[in-house]
Design a protein around this motif. Structure first.
Motif, PDB file in Angstrom:
ATOM      1  N   UNK A  19       0.819  -1.215   0.000  1.00  0.00           N
ATOM      2  CA  UNK A  19       0.000   0.000   0.000  1.00  0.00           C
ATOM      3  C   UNK A  19       0.852   1.264   0.000  1.00  0.00           C
ATOM      4  N   UNK A  20       2.137   1.131   0.296  1.00  0.00           N
ATOM      5  CA  UNK A  20       3.004   2.301   0.365  1.00  0.00           C
ATOM      6  C   UNK A  20       3.508   2.732  -1.011  1.00  0.00           C
ATOM      7  N   UNK A  21       3.276   1.925  -2.003  1.00  0.00           N
ATOM      8  CA  UNK A  21       3.604   2.270  -3.392  1.00  0.00           C
ATOM      9  C   UNK A  21       5.083   2.612  -3.568  1.00  0.00           C
ATOM     10  N   UNK A  22       5.913   1.929  -2.787  1.00  0.00           N
ATOM     11  CA  UNK A  22       7.356   2.044  -2.950  1.00  0.00           C
ATOM     12  C   UNK A  22       7.914   0.641  -2.866  1.00  0.00           C
ATOM     13  N   UNK A  23       8.861   0.322  -3.695  1.00  0.00           N
ATOM     14  CA  UNK A  23       9.412  -1.019  -3.718  1.00  0.00           C
ATOM     15  C   UNK A  23      10.888  -0.967  -4.080  1.00  0.00           C
ATOM     16  N   UNK A  24      11.575  -2.084  -3.809  1.00  0.00           N
ATOM     17  CA  UNK A  24      13.003  -2.162  -4.111  1.00  0.00           C
ATOM     18  C   UNK A  24      13.222  -2.080  -5.618  1.00  0.00           C
ATOM     19  N   UNK A  25      14.200  -1.305  -6.000  1.00  0.00           N
ATOM     20  CA  UNK A  25      14.530  -1.199  -7.418  1.00  0.00           C
ATOM     21  C   UNK A  25      15.234  -2.474  -7.877  1.00  0.00           C
ATOM     22  N   UNK A  26      14.887  -2.917  -9.068  1.00  0.00           N
ATOM     23  CA  UNK A  26      15.484  -4.133  -9.617  1.00  0.00           C
ATOM     24  C   UNK A  26      16.870  -3.825 -10.171  1.00  0.00           C
ATOM     25  N   UNK A  27      17.885  -4.633  -9.815  1.00  0.00           N
ATOM     26  CA  UNK A  27      19.245  -4.347 -10.283  1.00  0.00           C
ATOM     27  C   UNK A  27      19.498  -4.735 -11.740  1.00  0.00           C
ATOM     28  N   UNK A  28      18.676  -5.628 -12.273  1.00  0.00           N
ATOM     29  CA  UNK A  28      18.945  -6.150 -13.620  1.00  0.00           C
ATOM     30  C   UNK A  28      18.247  -5.301 -14.674  1.00  0.00           C
ATOM     31  N   UNK A  29      18.965  -4.865 -15.707  1.00  0.00           N
ATOM     32  CA  UNK A  29      18.330  -4.092 -16.787  1.00  0.00           C
ATOM     33  C   UNK A  29      17.172  -4.850 -17.416  1.00  0.00           C
ATOM     34  N   UNK A  30      16.161  -4.121 -17.843  1.00  0.00           N
ATOM     35  CA  UNK A  30      14.937  -4.739 -18.367  1.00  0.00           C
ATOM     36  C   UNK A  30      15.219  -5.689 -19.521  1.00  0.00           C
ATOM     37  N   UNK A  31      16.163  -5.330 -20.370  1.00  0.00           N
ATOM     38  CA  UNK A  31      16.426  -6.157 -21.550  1.00  0.00           C
ATOM     39  C   UNK A  31      17.114  -7.479 -21.203  1.00  0.00           C
ATOM     40  N   UNK A  32      17.607  -7.608 -19.953  1.00  0.00           N
ATOM     41  CA  UNK A  32      18.288  -8.843 -19.559  1.00  0.00           C
ATOM     42  C   UNK A  32      17.454  -9.696 -18.601  1.00  0.00           C
ATOM     43  N   UNK A  33      16.225  -9.289 -18.325  1.00  0.00           N
ATOM     44  CA  UNK A  33      15.369 -10.038 -17.413  1.00  0.00           C
ATOM     45  C   UNK A  33      14.633 -11.148 -18.161  1.00  0.00           C
ATOM     46  N   UNK A  34      14.649 -12.356 -17.614  1.00  0.00           N
ATOM     47  CA  UNK A  34      13.870 -13.443 -18.186  1.00  0.00           C
ATOM     48  C   UNK A  34      12.390 -13.201 -17.889  1.00  0.00           C
ATOM     49  N   UNK A  35      11.464 -13.891 -18.574  1.00  0.00           N
ATOM     50  CA  UNK A  35      10.030 -13.602 -18.435  1.00  0.00           C
ATOM     51  C   UNK A  35       9.501 -13.660 -16.999  1.00  0.00           C
ATOM     52  N   UNK A  36      10.054 -14.529 -16.140  1.00  0.00           N
ATOM     53  CA  UNK A  36       9.536 -14.648 -14.777  1.00  0.00           C
ATOM     54  C   UNK A  36      10.347 -13.855 -13.760  1.00  0.00           C
ATOM     55  N   UNK A  37      11.236 -12.987 -14.219  1.00  0.00           N
ATOM     56  CA  UNK A  37      12.118 -12.257 -13.299  1.00  0.00           C
ATOM     57  C   UNK A  37      11.325 -11.450 -12.274  1.00  0.00           C
ATOM     58  N   UNK A  38      10.401 -10.621 -12.747  1.00  0.00           N
ATOM     59  CA  UNK A  38       9.666  -9.746 -11.827  1.00  0.00           C
ATOM     60  C   UNK A  38       8.753 -10.549 -10.904  1.00  0.00           C
ATOM     61  N   UNK A  39       8.214 -11.652 -11.396  1.00  0.00           N
ATOM     62  CA  UNK A  39       7.353 -12.499 -10.571  1.00  0.00           C
ATOM     63  C   UNK A  39       8.113 -13.053  -9.368  1.00  0.00           C
ATOM     64  N   UNK A  40       9.398 -13.355  -9.552  1.00  0.00           N
ATOM     65  CA  UNK A  40      10.186 -13.984  -8.499  1.00  0.00           C
ATOM     66  C   UNK A  40      11.026 -12.999  -7.688  1.00  0.00           C
ATOM     67  N   UNK A  41      11.109 -11.750  -8.112  1.00  0.00           N
ATOM     68  CA  UNK A  41      11.959 -10.769  -7.451  1.00  0.00           C
ATOM     69  C   UNK A  41      11.373 -10.348  -6.103  1.00  0.00           C
ATOM     70  N   UNK A  42      12.240 -10.113  -5.128  1.00  0.00           N
ATOM     71  CA  UNK A  42      11.804  -9.667  -3.799  1.00  0.00           C
ATOM     72  C   UNK A  42      11.773  -8.136  -3.778  1.00  0.00           C
ATOM     73  N   UNK A  43      10.587  -7.581  -3.954  1.00  0.00           N
ATOM     74  CA  UNK A  43      10.417  -6.130  -3.995  1.00  0.00           C
ATOM     75  C   UNK A  43      10.289  -5.506  -2.607  1.00  0.00           C
ATOM     76  N   UNK A  44       9.905  -6.303  -1.597  1.00  0.00           N
ATOM     77  CA  UNK A  44       9.394  -5.693  -0.375  1.00  0.00           C
ATOM     78  C   UNK A  44      10.074  -6.059   0.940  1.00  0.00           C
ATOM     79  N   UNK A  45      10.927  -7.096   0.976  1.00  0.00           N
ATOM     80  CA  UNK A  45      11.574  -7.435   2.240  1.00  0.00           C
ATOM     81  C   UNK A  45      12.620  -6.391   2.583  1.00  0.00           C
ATOM     82  N   UNK A  46      12.419  -5.719   3.705  1.00  0.00           N
ATOM     83  CA  UNK A  46      13.410  -4.752   4.157  1.00  0.00           C
ATOM     84  C   UNK A  46      14.514  -5.464   4.930  1.00  0.00           C
TER      85      UNK A  46
END
Length: 387
Positions: A19-46
């Motif tokens: 709900x805070x609309x802020x998340x961890x930035x992904x380190x991998x450039x978009x063009x190098x991400x496999x199709x399931x990259x964002x699904x498996x990425x940890x956006x929220x664990x501090x």
């Protein structure tokens, strides 16, 4: 004997609400991400956990803070004691250490301090209990360290039994990463029933595992296991006699059938690395087995998966007391612990190609050739798996 199950609620973890609309930035450039990259990425664990390192410091351990760190610099940190006394810490007292795929933030705290209040602006405000250091639990133990997820419980029992019988392992530390097959409590009950270990600790590590490297070979987002290993080092295993790092599909054997615990404890630098080879068996046309029908002892051959891949990446064993506190325990090595003996052919692990459930990659491709693994067969006989 000491046997513990540490649930997710017993870890002092912090997760940023969606709900805070802020998340961890992904380190991998978009063009190098496999199709399931964002699904498996940890956006929220501090942080995975907050715990006491010693009498004077506590540590927050988590994935890379990335864009989250600026909120620490503009926020405030308050330590709360037994008597509900508060003391606000200056930012200069906060020490951040960045490792591979993780961050550690250390703060001064007395023995009477019980929790920390983090006021982090846009990230939110959190009151986090300070977990006790548990290094006494594994004091003077010979420990097997691993993580489980999709592994059938029958494989885990066989794996644990092998290390107890072959290497004289007397303690087990397992991180349960959201297994759909069993709870941490069920896993502990099953392993206790083996009556092989003086100490067993199962930790519910319910964090996103993270995306694999993909075709570009970028291991930049696998925070979960890296965090678990460092958590093991800092909170639980600092006083263990020795620790072996091995996955459920890995059995370590020695040409003279010597315990790896004995070897690393007698090693001048207290640290050993060793490579692996693929273990399998010749395919039988039309044979299909369910994962729980497969057993380590069924696989008695070794070989290469392709002409360029001769061995599997190294694993390690260590005497924790030889590790500087700024070391990082990782899957294939330990940082700041570079003085390891040369890799030796006398000590290698067998990586069981068929003991998988397909979650990581397909291992259906046969080996180039199947060579009878006489050493592995001898190891099976030594521990009574074969007559």
């Amino acid at each position: 004997m000491t046997h513990l199950h540490i649930s997710k609620d017993e870890l002092s973890s912090v997760t940023i609400s969606s709900s805070r609309k802020i998340q961890r930035e992904m380190p991998r450039p978009a063009e190098l991400r496999q199709p399931d990259y964002e699904e498996k990425f940890d956006f929220s664990t501090l942080f995975f956990d907050c715990f006491r390192v010693d009498d004077h410091y506590i540590e927050f351990l988590g994935p890379p803070l990335a864009n989250f760190f600026s909120h620490f610099e503009s926020g405030s940190i308050t330590v709360l004691s037994d008597a509900n006394d508060e003391k606000t810490l200056p930012l200069s007292s906060l020490k951040r250490r960045r490792g591979w795929c993780q961050d550690e933030v250390t703060l001064p705290a007395d023995n009477t301090d019980k929790s920390v209040k983090l006021s982090l602006g846009e990230l939110g405000t959190y009151t986090v209990p300070i977990g006790e250091n548990l290094k006494c639990v594994f004091e003077n133990r010979r420990v097997l360290l691993g993580m489980v997820k999709y592994d059938p419980i029958s494989w885990i029992k066989e794996w644990a039994s092998f290390y107890a019988a072959y290497h004289a392992t007397d303690a087990l530390l397992l991180y349960n990463n959201n297994s759909p097959h069993y709870s941490g409590a069920e896993l502990l009950s099953t392993l206790k029933a083996l009556n092989l270990f003086k100490t067993i600790v199962i930790i519910d590590w319910e964090f996103p595992y993270g995306p694999q490297a993909g075709t570009n070979g970028l291991w930049d987002s696998v925070y979960c296991k890296t965090g678990a290993f460092q958590h093991a080092f800092k909170r639980l295993l600092a006083n263990a006699n020795s620790v072996i790092n091995a996955d459920i599909d890995e059995l370590i054997v020695h040409e003279q059938h010597v315990s790896l615990h004995e070897l690393v404890e007698s090693c001048p630098v207290g640290y050993m690395q060793f490579q692996g080879i693929w273990a399998s068996k010749p395919p039988i046309p039309g044979e299909k087995t369910l994962p729980e029908q497969r057993h380590h002892r069924h696989y008695r051959y070794h070989g290469q998966i392709d002409k360029n891949t001769i061995q599997c990446p190294p694993k390690w064993a260590v005497v924790p007391k030889t590790c500087p506190m700024d070391s990082q325990w990782r899957t294939h090595d330990i940082s700041n612990k570079t003085s390891a003996p040369a890799l030796t052919e006398e000590l290698r692990y067998r990586h069981f190609r068929d003991l998988n459930t397909g979650w990581k990659l397909s291992r259906n491709k046969p080996l180039l050739a199947y060579n009878e693994d006489k050493l592995l067969i001898a190891a099976y006989r030594k521990i009574g798996w074969l007559p």
